[in-house]
Design an enzyme around this catalytic site. Structure first.
Site: not given
Ligand SMILES: Nc1ncnc2c1ncn2[C@@H]1O[C@H](COP(=O)(O)OP(=O)(O)O)[C@@H](O)[C@H]1O
Ligand SMILES: Nc1ncnc2c1ncn2[C@@H]1O[C@H](COP(=O)(O)OP(=O)(O)O)[C@@H](O)[C@H]1O
Ligand SMILES: [Mg+2]
Ligand SMILES: [Mg+2]
Ligand SMILES: [Mg+2]
Ligand SMILES: [Mg+2]
Lengths: 332, 213, 332, 213
Positions: C53-56, C104, C109, C218
């Site tokens: 996911g994006s945001g990391h 991860k 994922d 998350h």
């Protein structure tokens, strides 16, 4: 206020201690609150010293290392250091070729560095000073303490550091630093205030739909408060005065720095960068170099600043020269 | 020496009073600074004056100037920010004209005048720029008038402190032209300059220390 | 919610676009939402692909470059990418020596990379997978989806990347990656929640004096909520389970990573690092390498995680090997 | 074909109803997910089903399976997260057993059974783990019983949807053992599993599409 701290009074010393422990290959801490390049002054090289209030990390200690600063002087939170540690840093940075003080244009920083320079002079260390004042938010410097020094400082430090490393003498390094300062402009926005640990409350209050345009880097309120807008609109409000003040013309080459204020996700900085870059390109400006990240922060403030530096071949080469610091590293 | 001259003991009492009053008003001064500056003025001065208190402890000053010089160097090396060099220079210049065991009414005026000159020499501010100069300047004028009129040293200080308070209050309506508050432009109007406010506290401490004599 | 964004739906694509524009020397964007190393796959070198996911950010695109990843696949905000772009990334990363997927351990994922691996296999690209699961907050993996992958991921990517660069074959790179994963543990704390743009409100609510211990990356709530404590106390709560789970003994050598969750000032990370390092040293553990900064974030969340990796000479040498990515760079 | 068999038109209506209901409950599903997961379930499915709607537009499916396969591949390539592969596999398996122009009551049961098998094959969850399996499993059992009892395809779907709703409600009291919510341990109790909730919405859409026939 929730912070990962122990004692509000100890934040600066503990943070510096941790920083030095984490980077033993790069820096060492002197008796005073001074972070110096490991291995000491380089003989024959002009030394670079910068400093100012803490709370702007990685500025300045994060830029100590080969190709950039020889020593940094972190003051109390958002408070210029006193002359003593500046003198200690100047001594540590002096390799016999003199020392350049890189000072952000705030009354406190200017006055304390001024005194330190006098004291260093009394010790026969030659000191030259560049005052960084890149913030176009301070519109009319006739009626203010003059433009502030903000994110452009990191570019002055990088490029002057490379000039010192290639062997320029003090006058030469000073001239390069002044050229960078003359060609760099910045403007910032805050989506939220920051909280200084000992104050325990936000430096200003913003409603849920308001932002501050033209902020400094000490949690000061900005020039004006406007309703929340889109990233592209906000980027225009930051970039336009920068471009105008620089008098950028089509065909010119620049470095574009999008700087996070500390609490802004990297993705948002990329979104600001994207629009700023497109706008510059629409105006025929060539973006040769870019830097996107947290370089000159205000604790956990949410917001960003946009900085443009006019490049020429020499400045570009100096920017590209190897650097090895905690926060900026390439070629080494 | 003339009637009611202020000696080294006065200077010591002044320093103690000043440290106490700064500690007491620490949060208030920082709050003033938060509104138009960066919120550290109280913190800065409190740090400085607690160092001054520690430095005074073992000191054996022979003159009023010895005390003021110790205050000057301690503030200079512990306060930082704008206030550190400004107050530091003020005390340093004041020390230079008080290298005597005691000061009379004219001496008090000279002391204050030298302090103001120090602030102006470093900060280049004028009356009306919304800085501590707006408190120092009327204080010196009032001191001059009082000394001329034959007031006692304590009365001279009292007059100075009262004029400083009026001067500090006058900063409320000003647009800042120097220091950090100047970045706010018109938005600085409606707030008191923190350095002017702390100047009042210090002069009041000096006057009280003289009255207690 | 105030964010420097234009449209909640467009955050990921605009951010990736900006990121790629800012780093033309390092990365390029493929048709899909895939960020690949500039110059394409390296013939004969095992390719490394990661994503999630994006945001990391800077994870994962910020780690694409020489010595680390060949391609990264950013999904929607906090949402695993779908198989298609993973396959595209795998193709782009394949230099004929096979591709390692670094995944991860989250159901989404794992499942999407699993499908992508099958599809790549159908194209005759050999794929091996390492599942990173370093989060000790997930105590009993018998009763959960297993330990999560968090900040340790960046160390797996760095060290496996160096192994690939030195010429190890796919089995060799996989073995190194698994060794890193076996020797790395993390635990995190949140002082505030983060806000996913399309959700528009914080992922959880915390009172002014509460913190979440054992959070994921998350914006999920953690294992438990405790009253606010000092940085040193909190650091103990993070470090102790990490050390215990690793079974660290006196005399062992480690890498200590203090990772910011996105909204934490650098000074606070240094304060956490300082205490963690001292505690390790008190226990006779030797901290050979350190990393302090925002590497695996949760948007603007305030908080940090502590990661310890058991080092041996080979892992240390691979960690030290040159790397040139947007977020991690040395020796080049 | 038997009485009330569900044909390609039903499948199309089902997809349209599903897209509508997912869009309608988008925020609600994400809110469930925010409480015990990462708050994206509604977003993920909405993104997926709007892509499905677009993909259906030009499609000319000949069998029920053709529709379900298009749904499967579209969800697989647009949803991401855990739900993408799980629903994707469910629809893919369901498509395999419905490669016919229309399905009867037994066929509906087979469809649902294959879907459940797909979810379990990918996710390895059991009943009671607080996942969408807790909705799918009773749905399949109810469908089986209804088909045995000679219900119409529409009635079989209605029975499945109702059983799914009961199953989803049962997740409220469970500790999650699979998926993201499992990281919360005991703290997951008291909240409904978002995937179970979306399963109810989809089965209800299927049932309504059948009744409208
Ligand atoms: N140029 C100047 N001349 C006189 N006084 C000044 C000047 N600049 C700032 N000051 C005084 O300093 C005060 C602020 O001190 P302080 O908050 O301690 O320093 P800083 O502004 O560096 O944070 C102001 O309120 C003002 O009275
Ligand atoms: N192993 C599993 N088996 C079955 N269903 C699962 C499994 N893991 C997760 N789920 C379902 O997926 C849902 C979450 O989907 P979604 O939020 O879209 O994905 P993510 O968890 O990746 O954010 C859960 O509510 C649960 O019903
Ligand atoms: Mg200050
Ligand atoms: Mg101040
Ligand atoms: Mg998700
Ligand atoms: Mg989710």
């Amino acid at each position: 206020m929730k912070k990962l701290i122990n004692d509000p009074e100890a934040v600066t010393t503990e943070a510096v201690e941790g920083f030095v422990l984490a980077h033993p290959d790069l820096v060492t801490q002197l008796d005073q609150l001074v972070v110096a390049r490991v291995g000491g002054a380089v003989r024959g090289k002009v030394g670079l010293v910068s400093g100012g209030g803490s709370g702007h990390e990685p500025l300045h200690a994060g830029f100590v290392g080969v190709g950039m600063l020889d020593a940094a002087v972190p003051g109390a939170m958002f408070t210029s250091p006193t002359p003593d540690p500046i003198v200690a840093a100047t001594r540590a940075a002096d390799g016999g070729a003199g020392v350049l003080h890189i000072v952000k244009n705030y009354t406190g920083d200017v006055l304390n560095f001024e005194t330190a320079a006098e004291l260093a002079d009394a010790e026969d260390i030659e000191v030259a000073t560049v005052i960084v004042n890149d913030d176009v938010a301070v519109e009319d410097s006739l009626y203010t303490a003059g433009r502030r020094g903000v994110a452009g400082t990191v570019l002055v430090e990088k490029i002057a550091g490379a000039a010192a490393e290639r062997g320029d003498d003090l006058a030469g390094v000073l001239a390069i630093a002044q050229r960078v300062n003359a060609g760099v402009r910045s403007m910032g926005v805050a989506l939220s205030a920051c909280t200084v640990p000992h104050a325990g409350k936000p430096s200003f209050e913003l409603a849920e739909n308001e932002i501050e345009i033209g902020i400094g880097i000490h949690g000061e309120p900005g020039r004006r408060r406007i309703p929340m807008a889109s990233a592209d609109e906000i980027t225009d409000l930051l970039l336009d005065p920068v471009v105008e003040d620089l008098g950028l013309a089509s065909g010119e080459h620049v470095l574009l720095l999008v700087n996070g204020m500390g609490g802004t996700p990297a993705s948002e900085l990329s979104i600001v960068y994207r629009h700023a870059r497109r706008r510059l390109e629409e105006q025929g400006v060539v973006v040769d170099r870019s830097l996107v990240g947290n370089y000159v922060t205000s604790l956990e403030m949410q917001g960003a600043s946009v900085t443009v530096l006019r490049l020429d071949d020499e400045l570009t080469a100096l920017y590209d020269a190897p650097v090895s610091t905690a926060a900026l590293r390439w070629g080494l | 020496m003339s009637e009611g001259a202020l000696d080294v003991d006065w200077a010591r009492r002044f320093v103690a009073e000043a440290a106490a009053v700064v500690a007491e008003h620490r949060v208030e001064l920082s709050e003033l600074d938060r509104l138009i500056g960066d919120g550290d003025h109280g913190e800065n001065l409190a740090r400085g004056f607690s160092a001054v208190t520690a430095a005074m402890e073992p000191a054996e000053p022979a003159t009023v100037g010895d005390v003021l010089k110790l205050v000057a160097t301690t503030l200079m090396s512990t306060v930082g920010g704008a206030a550190g060099p400004l107050y530091g220079t003020a005390f340093l210049r004041a020390a230079k004209v008080t290298a005597v065991p005691a000061v009379d009414a004219q001496g008090v005026h000279s002391l204050l005048d030298a302090a103001l000159e120090g602030v102006v020499a470093r900060g280049k501010a004028q009356v009306g720029d919304k800085t501590m100069v707006d408190a120092w300047h009327p204080a010196v004028e009032a001191a001059s008038a009082a000394a001329e009129a034959g007031s006692s040293p304590a009365q001279v200080l009292r007059a100075a402190a009262e004029a400083a308070a009026v001067g500090a209050a006058s900063t409320d309506d000003l647009v800042a032209l120097k220091g950090r508050a100047s970045y706010l432009g018109e938005r600085s109007v409606g707030h008191r300059d923190p350095g002017a406010a702390s100047t009042v506290l210090l002069l009041d401490a000096a006057a009280r220390a003289a009255t207690d004599a």
